[in-house]
Every structure is written in C-alpha cells, then in structure tokens.
Design an enzyme around this catalytic site. Sequence first.
Site, PDB file in Angstrom:
ATOM      1  N   HIS A   1      27.116   5.798  48.266  1.00 14.05           N
ATOM      2  CA  HIS A   1      26.150   5.275  49.231  1.00 14.05           C
ATOM      3  C   HIS A   1      25.534   3.993  48.713  1.00 14.05           C
ATOM      4  O   HIS A   1      25.582   3.676  47.525  1.00 14.05           O
ATOM      5  CB  HIS A   1      25.047   6.292  49.532  1.00 14.05           C
ATOM      6  CG  HIS A   1      24.019   6.434  48.440  1.00 14.05           C
ATOM      7  ND1 HIS A   1      22.995   5.534  48.244  1.00 14.05           N
ATOM      8  CD2 HIS A   1      23.859   7.378  47.485  1.00 14.05           C
ATOM      9  CE1 HIS A   1      22.256   5.915  47.218  1.00 14.05           C
ATOM     10  NE2 HIS A   1      22.751   7.029  46.732  1.00 14.05           N
TER      11      HIS A   1
ATOM     12  N   ASP B   1      13.257  12.303  45.434  1.00 15.23           N
ATOM     13  CA  ASP B   1      14.202  13.301  45.941  1.00 15.23           C
ATOM     14  C   ASP B   1      15.111  13.853  44.848  1.00 15.23           C
ATOM     15  O   ASP B   1      15.515  15.013  44.911  1.00 15.23           O
ATOM     16  CB  ASP B   1      15.048  12.694  47.061  1.00 15.23           C
ATOM     17  CG  ASP B   1      14.242  12.482  48.338  1.00 15.23           C
ATOM     18  OD1 ASP B   1      13.538  13.411  48.748  1.00 15.23           O
ATOM     19  OD2 ASP B   1      14.293  11.376  48.898  1.00 15.23           O
TER      20      ASP B   1
ATOM     21  N   TYR C   1      12.754  -4.450  49.840  1.00 12.94           N
ATOM     22  CA  TYR C   1      11.861  -4.236  48.704  1.00 12.94           C
ATOM     23  C   TYR C   1      12.645  -4.024  47.412  1.00 12.94           C
ATOM     24  O   TYR C   1      12.072  -4.054  46.328  1.00 12.94           O
ATOM     25  CB  TYR C   1      10.902  -3.071  48.974  1.00 12.94           C
ATOM     26  CG  TYR C   1      11.362  -1.698  48.542  1.00 12.94           C
ATOM     27  CD1 TYR C   1      10.764  -1.065  47.456  1.00 12.94           C
ATOM     28  CD2 TYR C   1      12.372  -1.022  49.209  1.00 12.94           C
ATOM     29  CE1 TYR C   1      11.161   0.209  47.048  1.00 12.94           C
ATOM     30  CE2 TYR C   1      12.777   0.239  48.817  1.00 12.94           C
ATOM     31  CZ  TYR C   1      12.169   0.849  47.738  1.00 12.94           C
ATOM     32  OH  TYR C   1      12.568   2.107  47.342  1.00 12.94           O
ATOM     33  N   ARG C   2      13.945  -3.812  47.492  1.00 15.84           N
ATOM     34  CA  ARG C   2      14.828  -3.777  46.329  1.00 15.84           C
ATOM     35  C   ARG C   2      16.238  -4.009  46.839  1.00 15.84           C
ATOM     36  O   ARG C   2      16.475  -3.977  48.043  1.00 15.84           O
ATOM     37  CB  ARG C   2      14.696  -2.462  45.547  1.00 15.84           C
ATOM     38  CG  ARG C   2      15.076  -1.230  46.302  1.00 15.84           C
ATOM     39  CD  ARG C   2      14.438   0.028  45.752  1.00 15.84           C
ATOM     40  NE  ARG C   2      14.997   0.477  44.480  1.00 15.84           N
ATOM     41  CZ  ARG C   2      14.762   1.704  43.986  1.00 15.84           C
ATOM     42  NH1 ARG C   2      14.005   2.558  44.653  1.00 15.84           N
ATOM     43  NH2 ARG C   2      15.269   2.070  42.839  1.00 15.84           N
TER      44      ARG C   2
END
Length: 551
Positions: free
Chosen positions: A422, A181, A503-504
């Site tokens: 965020h 993105d 996953y992270r």
Amino acid sequence: MALRAPLGRALDAPPRTEATTDTPSGDAGIAAPAAAPGTLAPPATLAAFLSRAAEIVGAEHVSPPDDVDDYLDAYALGDPRAHLPGGAVRPAEVGEVQELVRAANEFGVALWPVGRGKNLGYGGSAPRQSGTVVLDLGRMNRVLEVDDETAYAIVEPGVSFFDLYEELRSRESRLWASVPDLGWGSVVGNALERGYGYTAHGDHQQFICGLEVVLPTGELIRTGMGAMPNSEAWPLYRGGFGPGFEGLFLQSNLGIVTKMGIWLMPRPERFAACRVAIDRESSLPALVDAMRELGLEGMIDGVVNAANAVGVAAGSSSRERWYDGDGVVPDEVVDTIASDLGIGRWNVKFAVYGSDTMLDLKLTRIEEVLAGIPGARLTAHRYDGTASAAEVEPFDHFAAGIPGMLLAGGVRWRADRPTGAHIGLCPVSPLTGRHVVEAGRIMRTHIEAAGFDYIGGWLGTGRHAVNVLMIFFDAADAEESERVKRAFGELVPLLADAGFGEYRAHLDFMDAVASRFDFNDSSLLHFTRTLKQAVDPRGILAPGKQGVWPL
C-alpha cells in the site's frame, strides 16, 4: 541555486543541477538531484566508512552493500533497489551515534536514520537517495524513565509501542500511551513523522516535550530546559529559554533524535470506545461538522478516525470475499459489504474518558448532536480504566492505549499474497463537511479512474482533517505499480491546486510535495535549505528527506 552532488560521490565532484523526475519542471529553482537506481557511493570510500563503523559498533552490527535486503522498501512502486542503501549500521547508544556521524563527515558518506523502519507505505527503511547508509537505531530500545507523578516517559528511538506498553505494565504504572493502528513502530519515529493515535493524546507531535539530538556534525544538544544540565523540567516544559527548536526535528534532516520526552495520559476512572455509522453518503458533511463541534466542545477526547465501508472491509478480509470482477468494487457491492459487516457507508471511532457521571454527560451531548443526522447510529462500549487487554474488545483497544496489529492484513485486500502493498496519500484540510467531501471527491474520482478502489477516510482533531487515501496494490505486478505511481503523481498537484497539501510523503514524491509549498517563490523551502547548510555543511544527514537537499 547551486546544488551539491549527491553524497556518496566524491565531495569535490562538480555539482549536479538537473531536476528530479518527480519535481515539476516549473520549479527548477528548487530542483534536487534524482535518486538514481543502482547508484552507490564509491566502493573504496564506502568500504572505508563501514570498516570504521565496525570498529565503533562491532562488525556484527554492520551490513555491507550486498546485505541490505532488510532495508529495502517492501512496498516499492517498482524496483525496490531504486532506493538502494549503501549499507546499514546499528548503534546501541548515543556516543556511538556521535562517532558514526563524525566518521560519515570524514568519509563523505550520507546517513539515513530510522527508528524501527516501520514507516511502511512511505518508504520503510529505504533512503531517499541510493548509496546512503541506513543508520538503524533499533538497538537503542530503552524506556529510560517513567514518571507517574507528572505523567511522562523518556524513550529511545528503538522503543516500539508494544515496548512502552509492556514497560508501563511491568511498572504497574497509572499511565497510558497513545497508540496508532499498528503497534510495531517507533514511538519516537511516529511522533517525529507527525503520526496519530486514538486516546486523548492522539495527536502525537503535540505531546513531545524534550529532545536529545545528535547534530549532523556529531555535536549533542538537548532542547528546552534540557539545555540546563540539572533541570528536572526538561520533559515538562517545552519553552526553555530563548527560541524553541523542537519543531525543527519533526520530519527533518537537521538532526538525529536519540531521546524523546513524551507526555502520557493518566489512567481514567472509566472510558467509552465509541463508533458512529451512517448509511448515506449525503450525510457525510453533517457527520464531519458534528465531529468538529463535539471535539471543540471537549465532548470527544482526542482524534476521530473515519473510514468508508470498503476501508473497514480492507482491514478485515480480502476483496475476493465480496467481489472478484474487473474494475472497482461496484456501488451495490459496497452495500453488501456494509450489511455483512454491520457497518455504515461511513464509520467513525473515537473515545471519551472520565467518571461514569462524566461519560453520561458527554454521551448524552453526543447523542443530541447526532440526532440531527438522519440514520446516524452511535454505539458506546464502557470499560473500567483498570480493565486488562483481555477484558477489552479487540476493536476497542485503540481507546485504551493497547497496541495491536489488527489492520496489518489490509495489504492483502487487492493481492491476497505476500506481495500485497500500500501507499498512503494524506492531504490536510479544514475539518468541515464541505472540505472533507471535496478532498474525498478529488481522490475518489481520480483513483477509481485509474482502476483502484476508493479506500478513504479522515482523521479529525477538532480543527483540521487529515484526509486519507489508502491505495492497495500488488508490488510484484509492474503494470499495477506503475499505475499507482502515475495516479499518485497526478493527484499531488490536483489536490494542491484545490488547496490541499500532504502532511507526509513517500520517498518517490517528497520533492513533488515539497515543491507545492511554494508561497513567495518557495521561501520556506529555501529557508529550510539555508538551515540545512548551516548545521550540515557536509550534507551527510538524510539528503532529500521532505525535499530538503544540501545546497
């Protein structure tokens, strides 16, 4: 299991064995040293190392401990100096990286490698442990090779997606790179962190082929066929001869990747950027299942990206446009958002590639499958493969490998000011309607109870889903940051108990996430730490990354 003292302390200091604040007390066997706010390496030792580093890379490419603001976590959950670098060094070529690693071993100073430092929402450039020196590889920004015939590139870790795109254009190459993105990040860093893009090569880790790695001792290796000096198949065949090791360097502190081969996608004759919207939450399971089957059939090329209405809105505007009241955005306001933006309650984007005949066949099949979902709406914008960025709608750039920054403003959803921030929570599940809905239910229930909007989505690759919760907050608001940290910390075990692992992870939660991968008394983590001890006996490379600490 004895644990070495955090590097930056004297190497002969007694080991520290207390658990981290973010590791559950029941996992004492794999507890790790805490990253204590403000803890720095001994000043004399650190100064000596940085002086040596200046001799290696030039004084202008070394930042002392009092000049590291650019390497702090811009989206920190609390005091950004909780992960305070002991300085930063910026090498320009692999020989300098090797010399810096050897010097780090000599002085007992830990290094934290970053490509471009844009891993925002997970810690940015900041190290897991205070006192660690950031090894900024941003000056190593060359596209070393592009091969149009066999469709690959070899890049250094400072190459951004913008850089690679412009290089391909300047060469008039027939190849496309997949892009995420935001285009400012490192191609290497994104792939090593198992990041995603949206062309047919969207699962970036699957297209790595050939790594050059500086080991924690300063030794240089190449994986696969690259171990044979005159092989031209290094970026073409992962296997090599004997065990394969490329996976060891994903999300890893076992080596520093200085070159990476990446497979690229030949420009298609035609492509279609597609979107599907549904207006009913109750239709989400059917939509997920449809995307899975279409992916398995080969009708959808690459990764499906899904977002709820609030998630789409957060990428384009601030919350106050629709709601400035207390609590989460009410359900009726979500309907207004969807109506204003012409979107659904849930929205997915994906791409298909080929000739017009192939697109006709694929889109016909996609329409047939979606017809079974009440109210599902498909739009498909077709383009020629040679279309320029100006000829492709900005929101369709994802399908053409054109990097951009369209979603960078999302951090202003809750705080329309520079301190907007965020953090991402991304548990993995099977790509089935029931699993995606259940993961979303857990995240939505908990985050809304904490007073934050559910900004949800998922990435689908045919078999698995990465379920995404984006938590937007004001980093300057200490109370709000603490609520995010508490809610995130509570969600990790809640999701793990339901079978959904991350996953992270952000720096603050690496140990907590790692502790939930605890099959057979955390045997995998113990094995990884055994490897760590073997290749990094001085413990100098990225201590604590992904919960892997020196023994």
